[in-house]
Design an enzyme around this catalytic site. Structure first.
Site, mmCIF file in Angstrom:
data_model
loop_
_atom_site.group_PDB
_atom_site.id
_atom_site.type_symbol
_atom_site.label_atom_id
_atom_site.label_comp_id
_atom_site.label_asym_id
_atom_site.label_seq_id
_atom_site.Cartn_x
_atom_site.Cartn_y
_atom_site.Cartn_z
ATOM 1 N N ARG A 127 -1.508 5.479 4.595
ATOM 2 C CA ARG A 127 -1.216 4.584 3.469
ATOM 3 C C ARG A 127 0.283 4.414 3.248
ATOM 4 N NH1 ARG A 127 -5.473 3.241 0.141
ATOM 5 N NH2 ARG A 127 -3.948 2.408 -1.280
ATOM 6 N N MET A 133 0.847 -1.194 0.000
ATOM 7 C CA MET A 133 0.000 0.000 0.000
ATOM 8 C C MET A 133 0.882 1.244 0.000
ATOM 9 S SD MET A 133 -3.402 0.623 2.148
ATOM 10 C CE MET A 133 -2.909 0.989 3.806
ATOM 11 N N CYS A 134 0.469 2.235 -0.742
ATOM 12 C CA CYS A 134 1.155 3.515 -0.754
ATOM 13 C C CYS A 134 0.095 4.577 -0.989
ATOM 14 C CB CYS A 134 2.168 3.615 -1.892
ATOM 15 S SG CYS A 134 3.603 2.550 -1.688
ATOM 16 N N GLY A 135 0.465 5.813 -0.754
ATOM 17 C CA GLY A 135 -0.448 6.906 -1.061
ATOM 18 C C GLY A 135 0.167 7.782 -2.134
#
Lengths: 300, 227
Positions: free
Chosen positions: A32, A1-3
């Protein structure tokens, strides 16, 4: 997960507030991606024949003035520079290859984060809030900006693995997802003369676009090819000197939301990151379609 | 009516207040202000409540709903009304992916468009979408019905069990084992009822029906011998 987050201003009157508008967007994506964060900001352009480099050295006390003086004398170039924490922006009247070559030889510890006429990349390991504060994001000005908060999966939590990645003049990409064919693609791109600093999959996507643009593709055509050639999960936000693009893979399991008003286009992994923007209540808000790219460009 | 402003109250406090109504209901109407895309708003309600969310909500809004009537006056993120058991969830704007995923009952109405995988693994819910639905909608849908007044994306109804799918617009492609079926009187009656309940003004005769061809492995009695 990343933002991932991006903000592209349509109304030049807001350019002095770009950092202020963007800082809460980046911080909103902390849950995130708490491992590292970074952003690429476009603005303060240098003229034709000049380039701008963002350089980083791990030592906060690094002698940038000494480096600038040596470069000036040895390369006989005009140069100005300004420091922001442990990152420095060099503006040089000269060629990219010449400056890059000189730095590699004379200052191998200095990492080149970006090269272009408009782009500056600032990134660091740590919480987005701390990184925004360290680089004084809220007082930055510019026309567009893209950012990333990273939860590491494909490579370690390091400065080098932090996004955004830039592999060519003024091009920058942030990525949420993972690519499955990045190893083969990296080898192919190396043969085409693209250089990579890391083993990170997202850097390969940036390298791929650099290669396509170098072949003469427009951003739109380059993205059409990317949809064919990149395999894996991705939501990308891409910045160029004049443009801003968002693209999702055909499966579209990585989230994305877009918002547009007369003043701006904003992109985020989640709507939460857009709620502080002016006029968001009445903005057109939508989820970008799978296997589709959205491009905004300043007319030349 | 009780109002929760989520710039002041935490989502957890709102949800606790909604859950507190299940043993004994002392407040039937709730209004939620400034949802600002937060996740898990109005999840796990088990009471005949009316909840109005004024703005865009994040993921899993009104998840696991039982009995309540939840209206979102804006867009919602992934998984709205996921695993709903009963009641009604109405989205005035668009819904992101996996709307109504695995839901067992109740009615989900999306007045805008729904993203990919709308009604994935649905188990009895009725879903009415006024706009379009994205790819892989109704994937492995087991029971209930999906009504799409706009168009459907790729691989509609892949590996379908018994869900009744009605689409007015075009279907980009059908998934494995999903076929177009004859629209008989009982289907017109079912669709008329669904449209009425959703408050959607469309002519049932303009829809096409899709369902399972029942040709995949699990439908073949011969395969029982493997166990």
């Amino acid at each position: 997960m990343c933002g991932i987050v991006g903000l592209y201003l349509k109304n030049p009157a807001l350019e002095s507030k770009l950092g202020e508008l963007f800082e809460p967007m980046l911080i909103a994506m902390t849950d995130r991606g708490p491992d590292s964060a970074g952003f690429a900001i476009y603005g303060d352009e240098v003229g034709e024949g000049s380039i701008k480099l963002t350089l980083r050295h791990p030592d906060d006390e690094y002698d940038w003035e000494g480096l600038a003086d040596s470069m000036r004398h040895q390369l006989r170039v005009e140069l100005s520079w300004m420091q922001n924490a442990n990152v420095t922006v060099f503006k040089v009247v000269g060629e990219e290859a010449q400056v890059r070559g000189w730095l590699e030889e004379n200052a191998p510890d200095v990492l080149i984060l970006s090269v272009g006429q408009s782009i500056e990349i600032l990134k660091e390991v740590g919480l987005p809030e701390n990184i925004a504060g360290k680089f004084n994001l809220k007082n930055m000005k510019g026309s567009h900006i893209i950012g990333h908060t990273r939860m590491a999966t494909e490579s370690a939590v390091t400065m080098e693995g932090s996004h955004p990645f830039s592999t060519g003049m003024d091009l920058c990409l942030v990525h949420n997802g993972s690519l499955s064919n990045h190893n083969r693609l990296r080898e192919n791109l190396k043969r085409e003369g693209i250089t990579f600093e890391t083993e990170n999959d997202s850097e390969v996507a940036a390298g791929y676009l650099t290669w396509r643009l170098r072949q003469g593709d427009s951003l739109k055509v380059a993205l059409e090819h990317a949809l064919e050639d990149l395999d894996g999960f991705f939501t990308f936000t891409i910045g160029t000197r004049d443009g801003f693009a968002v693209m999702r893979d055909p499966i579209a399991c990585k989230p994305a939301v877009l918002a547009e008003t007369d003043d701006y286009v904003a992109m985020a992994s989640e709507y939460q990151a857009l709620t502080t923007l002016p006029g968001i209540e009445n903005a057109k808000v939508w989820e970008p379609e799978p296997a589709t790219f959205y491009v905004w460009e300043r007319s030349a | 009516m009780k109002t929760y402003d989520l710039t002041e109250a935490a989502v957890r406090d709102l949800n606790q207040a909604l859950h507190d109504q299940s043993p004994e209901c002392v407040e039937r109407e709730f209004e939620v202000l400034n949802p600002k895309g937060q996740h898990n708003i109005a999840c796990g309600i088990d009471q005949n409540l009316s909840v109005d969310i004024k703005g865009h909500a994040g993921y899993f809004c009104a998840g696991m709903n039982k009995k309540a009537h939840v209206t979102i006056h804006g867009n919602v993120g992934q998984g709205v009304a996921e695993n709903m058991m009963s009641g009604t969830v109405r989205v005035k704007g668009d819904a992101s992916q996996a709307a109504g995923a695995t839901a067992h009952g109740g009615l989900l109405v999306i007045e805008g468009n729904a993203g990919a995988r709308c009604g994935i693994s649905m188990k009895g819910v009725d879903i009415v979408v006024k706009g379009d639905v994205g790819h892989m909608s109704c994937f492995m849908g087991q029971a209930g019905s999906l009504v799409v007044c706009g168009d459907a994306g790729e691989a509609l109804g892949d590996s379908l069990y018994e869900v009744h799918i009605y689409v007015k617009g075009t279907v980009k492609s059908l998934g494995a084992d999903c076929i177009e079926k004859e629209m008989r009187d009982e289907h017109i009656a079912e669709l008329t009822d669904l449209l009425n309940r959703a408050g959607v003004d469309e002519d049932p005769a303009s829809f096409k029906r899709y369902g399972s061809a029942r040709q995949l492995y699990n439908f073949k009695v011969d395969n029982v011998s493997a166990y």
